[in-house]
Design a protein around this motif. Structure first.
Motif, PDB file in Angstrom:
ATOM      1  N   GLY A 121     -59.052-101.690  12.031  1.00  0.00           N
ATOM      2  CA  GLY A 121     -58.705-100.394  12.438  1.00  0.00           C
ATOM      3  C   GLY A 121     -57.051-100.341  12.727  1.00  0.00           C
ATOM      4  O   GLY A 121     -56.498-101.000  11.849  1.00  0.00           O
ATOM      5  N   SER A 122     -56.640 -99.714  13.618  1.00  0.00           N
ATOM      6  CA  SER A 122     -55.039 -99.286  13.775  1.00  0.00           C
ATOM      7  C   SER A 122     -55.254 -99.310  15.394  1.00  0.00           C
ATOM      8  O   SER A 122     -55.908 -98.683  15.935  1.00  0.00           O
ATOM      9  N   LEU A 123     -53.903 -99.922  15.667  1.00  0.00           N
ATOM     10  CA  LEU A 123     -53.755-100.034  17.076  1.00  0.00           C
ATOM     11  C   LEU A 123     -52.182 -99.879  17.366  1.00  0.00           C
ATOM     12  O   LEU A 123     -51.301-100.246  16.704  1.00  0.00           O
ATOM     13  N   GLN A 124     -51.788 -99.029  18.309  1.00  0.00           N
ATOM     14  CA  GLN A 124     -50.480 -98.896  18.871  1.00  0.00           C
ATOM     15  C   GLN A 124     -50.396 -99.699  20.155  1.00  0.00           C
ATOM     16  O   GLN A 124     -51.087 -99.394  21.162  1.00  0.00           O
ATOM     17  N   VAL A 125     -49.381-100.623  20.009  1.00  0.00           N
ATOM     18  CA  VAL A 125     -49.163-101.267  21.372  1.00  0.00           C
ATOM     19  C   VAL A 125     -47.777-100.569  21.790  1.00  0.00           C
ATOM     20  O   VAL A 125     -46.552-100.699  21.125  1.00  0.00           O
ATOM     21  N   THR A 126     -47.515-100.497  23.176  1.00  0.00           N
ATOM     22  CA  THR A 126     -46.574-100.081  23.940  1.00  0.00           C
ATOM     23  C   THR A 126     -46.051-100.885  24.946  1.00  0.00           C
ATOM     24  O   THR A 126     -46.791-101.457  25.809  1.00  0.00           O
ATOM     25  N   GLY A 127     -44.662-101.174  25.024  1.00  0.00           N
ATOM     26  CA  GLY A 127     -44.082-101.833  26.378  1.00  0.00           C
ATOM     27  C   GLY A 127     -43.850-100.877  27.447  1.00  0.00           C
ATOM     28  O   GLY A 127     -43.211 -99.948  27.306  1.00  0.00           O
ATOM     29  N   THR A 128     -44.506-100.995  28.577  1.00  0.00           N
ATOM     30  CA  THR A 128     -44.266-100.053  29.805  1.00  0.00           C
ATOM     31  C   THR A 128     -43.075-100.234  30.165  1.00  0.00           C
ATOM     32  O   THR A 128     -42.326 -99.283  30.751  1.00  0.00           O
ATOM     33  N   ALA A 129     -42.212-101.341  30.088  1.00  0.00           N
ATOM     34  CA  ALA A 129     -40.821-101.312  30.597  1.00  0.00           C
ATOM     35  C   ALA A 129     -39.692-100.771  29.690  1.00  0.00           C
ATOM     36  O   ALA A 129     -38.681-100.339  30.046  1.00  0.00           O
ATOM     37  N   THR A 130     -39.983-101.213  28.335  1.00  0.00           N
ATOM     38  CA  THR A 130     -38.969-100.458  27.461  1.00  0.00           C
ATOM     39  C   THR A 130     -39.319 -99.468  26.591  1.00  0.00           C
ATOM     40  O   THR A 130     -38.469 -98.777  25.787  1.00  0.00           O
ATOM     41  N   SER A 131     -40.605 -98.885  26.405  1.00  0.00           N
ATOM     42  CA  SER A 131     -41.079 -98.020  25.849  1.00  0.00           C
ATOM     43  C   SER A 131     -40.852 -98.151  24.358  1.00  0.00           C
ATOM     44  O   SER A 131     -41.159 -97.494  23.502  1.00  0.00           O
ATOM     45  N   ARG A 150     -42.444 -99.350  20.514  1.00  0.00           N
ATOM     46  CA  ARG A 150     -43.800 -99.206  20.313  1.00  0.00           C
ATOM     47  C   ARG A 150     -43.836 -99.997  18.966  1.00  0.00           C
ATOM     48  O   ARG A 150     -43.116-100.026  18.092  1.00  0.00           O
ATOM     49  N   VAL A 151     -45.226-100.535  18.793  1.00  0.00           N
ATOM     50  CA  VAL A 151     -45.442-101.239  17.249  1.00  0.00           C
ATOM     51  C   VAL A 151     -46.898-101.051  17.008  1.00  0.00           C
ATOM     52  O   VAL A 151     -47.741-100.892  17.908  1.00  0.00           O
ATOM     53  N   VAL A 152     -47.112-100.519  15.918  1.00  0.00           N
ATOM     54  CA  VAL A 152     -48.415-100.162  15.095  1.00  0.00           C
ATOM     55  C   VAL A 152     -49.029-101.557  14.418  1.00  0.00           C
ATOM     56  O   VAL A 152     -48.376-101.720  13.239  1.00  0.00           O
ATOM     57  N   LEU A 153     -50.092-101.951  14.773  1.00  0.00           N
ATOM     58  CA  LEU A 153     -50.621-103.028  14.005  1.00  0.00           C
ATOM     59  C   LEU A 153     -51.538-102.798  13.071  1.00  0.00           C
ATOM     60  O   LEU A 153     -52.478-101.556  13.228  1.00  0.00           O
ATOM     61  N   ILE A 185     -41.048-106.143  23.324  1.00  0.00           N
ATOM     62  CA  ILE A 185     -42.212-106.686  22.622  1.00  0.00           C
ATOM     63  C   ILE A 185     -41.434-107.073  21.138  1.00  0.00           C
ATOM     64  O   ILE A 185     -40.358-106.564  20.563  1.00  0.00           O
ATOM     65  N   GLY A 186     -42.356-108.152  20.717  1.00  0.00           N
ATOM     66  CA  GLY A 186     -41.872-108.909  19.510  1.00  0.00           C
ATOM     67  C   GLY A 186     -42.157-108.120  18.161  1.00  0.00           C
ATOM     68  O   GLY A 186     -42.953-107.300  18.227  1.00  0.00           O
ATOM     69  N   ARG A 187     -41.715-108.718  16.951  1.00  0.00           N
ATOM     70  CA  ARG A 187     -42.168-108.413  15.725  1.00  0.00           C
ATOM     71  C   ARG A 187     -43.746-108.694  15.521  1.00  0.00           C
ATOM     72  O   ARG A 187     -44.405-109.671  15.822  1.00  0.00           O
ATOM     73  N   SER A 188     -44.594-107.594  14.875  1.00  0.00           N
ATOM     74  CA  SER A 188     -45.802-107.915  14.542  1.00  0.00           C
ATOM     75  C   SER A 188     -45.691-108.980  13.236  1.00  0.00           C
ATOM     76  O   SER A 188     -44.909-109.009  12.486  1.00  0.00           O
ATOM     77  N   GLN A 189     -46.855-109.724  13.282  1.00  0.00           N
ATOM     78  CA  GLN A 189     -47.091-110.688  12.239  1.00  0.00           C
ATOM     79  C   GLN A 189     -48.621-111.084  11.705  1.00  0.00           C
ATOM     80  O   GLN A 189     -49.232-110.903  12.443  1.00  0.00           O
ATOM     81  N   LYS A 190     -48.599-111.390  10.414  1.00  0.00           N
ATOM     82  CA  LYS A 190     -49.850-111.900   9.932  1.00  0.00           C
ATOM     83  C   LYS A 190     -50.311-113.074  10.596  1.00  0.00           C
ATOM     84  O   LYS A 190     -49.602-113.873  10.916  1.00  0.00           O
ATOM     85  N   VAL A 191     -51.696-113.257  11.077  1.00  0.00           N
ATOM     86  CA  VAL A 191     -52.282-114.466  11.817  1.00  0.00           C
ATOM     87  C   VAL A 191     -53.546-114.688  11.183  1.00  0.00           C
ATOM     88  O   VAL A 191     -54.021-113.563  10.367  1.00  0.00           O
ATOM     89  N   ASP A 192     -54.103-115.745  11.497  1.00  0.00           N
ATOM     90  CA  ASP A 192     -55.253-116.340  10.881  1.00  0.00           C
ATOM     91  C   ASP A 192     -56.265-115.638  12.016  1.00  0.00           C
ATOM     92  O   ASP A 192     -56.442-116.168  13.167  1.00  0.00           O
ATOM     93  N   LEU A 193     -57.127-114.956  11.530  1.00  0.00           N
ATOM     94  CA  LEU A 193     -58.130-114.275  12.445  1.00  0.00           C
ATOM     95  C   LEU A 193     -59.397-115.057  13.006  1.00  0.00           C
ATOM     96  O   LEU A 193     -59.587-115.102  13.957  1.00  0.00           O
ATOM     97  N   GLY A 194     -59.481-115.961  11.979  1.00  0.00           N
ATOM     98  CA  GLY A 194     -60.563-116.901  12.346  1.00  0.00           C
ATOM     99  C   GLY A 194     -60.195-118.057  13.459  1.00  0.00           C
ATOM    100  O   GLY A 194     -60.757-118.524  14.235  1.00  0.00           O
ATOM    101  N   GLU A 195     -58.820-118.171  13.518  1.00  0.00           N
ATOM    102  CA  GLU A 195     -58.125-119.073  14.186  1.00  0.00           C
ATOM    103  C   GLU A 195     -58.107-118.151  15.726  1.00  0.00           C
ATOM    104  O   GLU A 195     -58.426-118.926  16.851  1.00  0.00           O
TER     105      GLU A 195
END
Length: 341
Positions: free
Chosen positions: A224-234, A236-239, A252-262
């Motif tokens: 799906g799609s997901l928006q992550v927001t930092g409450t302190a800095t406002s 936003r990152v869309v994953l 918030i850091g940068r989004s990155q590809k990960v191993d979902l199995g891990e």
């Protein structure tokens, strides 16, 4: 239950059964223990609210601080020694009670001892008792279970996890108080929001993983799609599917590809870690065993380690991590593990 923990629990239960403490005094003991550990921002906010709720709360807490100061030496001894030494302390107190000339002196001695024992028991066995009181759903150490919400969404809770749920008409809101949870959100026009630490994730329908860690929160999107927001800095990152992002009070850091199995291996009873902080690995193992794991070195906590283990045998996992990193480990009564260089 190992000897030390059995004695601590028995004494705490006996004091409660005997009516030696009022409800306010018992709350003061629990708050004193929590605030003298490593309280989170939420802990400090709830503690301030508790103090402001009733002047009696502040008086009880101040009295406990005075009593603790007078009992600091014996309290530290109790936390360090084995059962035979603890029994010696208890015998000495019984003799003092038998010889006391003042009922007030006996009450002070009893409250000091109870404070030491109750504090040690809470620290070892129920360090998150106030989070558990706030939560709607809690899993114990070593427990995983699935919760179904009234909208049809489900949440898989990892061990030692707590959530608070508020399913309203304008938004569906879950607060992850601690631990890790995997959300399968039923699609709806009503937003589904997961609050954790210093940010939140907002979706309409998707599957994702949220984990509260020592240094912040990580969110991993399975589908799906997901928006992550930092409450302190406002910020936003869309994953996108297969991406993860971490955030903390600093942003918030940068989004990155990960191993979902891990990342989702814990769903099936395994913990897989690749170049992970030792502190985070030990915290994960702690969630699957009774008692506490105390890491005495910040430098050691930052060591990176890779591997995997079954959550069904946390002691074997701990021994495996020790062999990988080479730290010294001391076990006290099966409930307290001290890790040092």
């Amino acid at each position: 239950m190992p000897p030390l923990s059995r004695v601590i629990k028995a004494m705490a239960d006996n004091e409660k059964a005997a009516g030696n403490l009022s409800g306010v005094e018992a709350e003061a003991v629990a708050w004193f223990t929590r605030m003298n550990g490593k309280p989170s921002r939420a802990d400090r906010d709830h503690f301030a609210a508790w103090l402001n709720a009733d002047p009696a709360h502040g008086r009880a807490y101040d009295d406990l601080q005075i009593l603790w100061s007078s009992a600091a030496g014996p309290g530290a001894d109790v936390a360090r020694e084995e059962e035979h030494t603890l029994s010696r302390h208890l015998d000495n107190v019984r003799r003092m009670r038998e010889k006391k000339t003042s009922g007030k002196a006996g009450a002070i001695i009893g409250l000091c001892l109870m404070s030491c024992l109750a504090g040690a028991w809470i620290w070892l066995e129920r360090p998150n008792v106030f989070q558990d009181i706030q939560a709607d759903y809690v899993t114990a150490r070593g427990e995983r279970r699935t919760v179904e919400l009234k909208d049809g969404s489900t949440i898989l809770l990892d061990a030692d996890t707590a959530i608070d749920v508020d399913m309203g008409t304008s938004e569906r809101r879950v607060q992850l108080l601690r631990g890790t949870a995997f959300f399968t959100v039923k699609r709806s026009d009503i937003p589904f929001i997961v609050k954790a630490g210093d940010g939140e994730a907002r979706v309409l329908g998707t599957t994702f993983d949220v984990a509260v860690q020592d240094d912040g929160v990580s969110v991993t999107l399975e589908s799906g799609s997901l928006q992550v927001t930092g409450t302190a800095t406002s910020q936003r990152v869309v994953l996108a599917s297969g991406e993860s992002v971490a955030y903390s009070a600093s942003g918030i850091g940068r989004s990155q590809k990960v191993d979902l199995g891990e990342r989702t291996a814990w769903h099936d009873g395994r913990f897989v870690f690749n170049d992970a902080r030792l502190g985070d690995v030990l915290r994960q193992i702690e969630r699957y065993r009774p008692g506490r794991i105390v890491l005495l070195s910040d430098t050691l906590a930052e060591r990176r380690v890779s591997g995997s283990f079954s959550v069904d045998d946390p002691d074997a996992a701990l021994a495996s991590v020790q062999s990988l990193v080479g730290f010294t480990m001391n076990d006290v009564a099966g409930r307290l593990v001290i890790v040092r260089p």
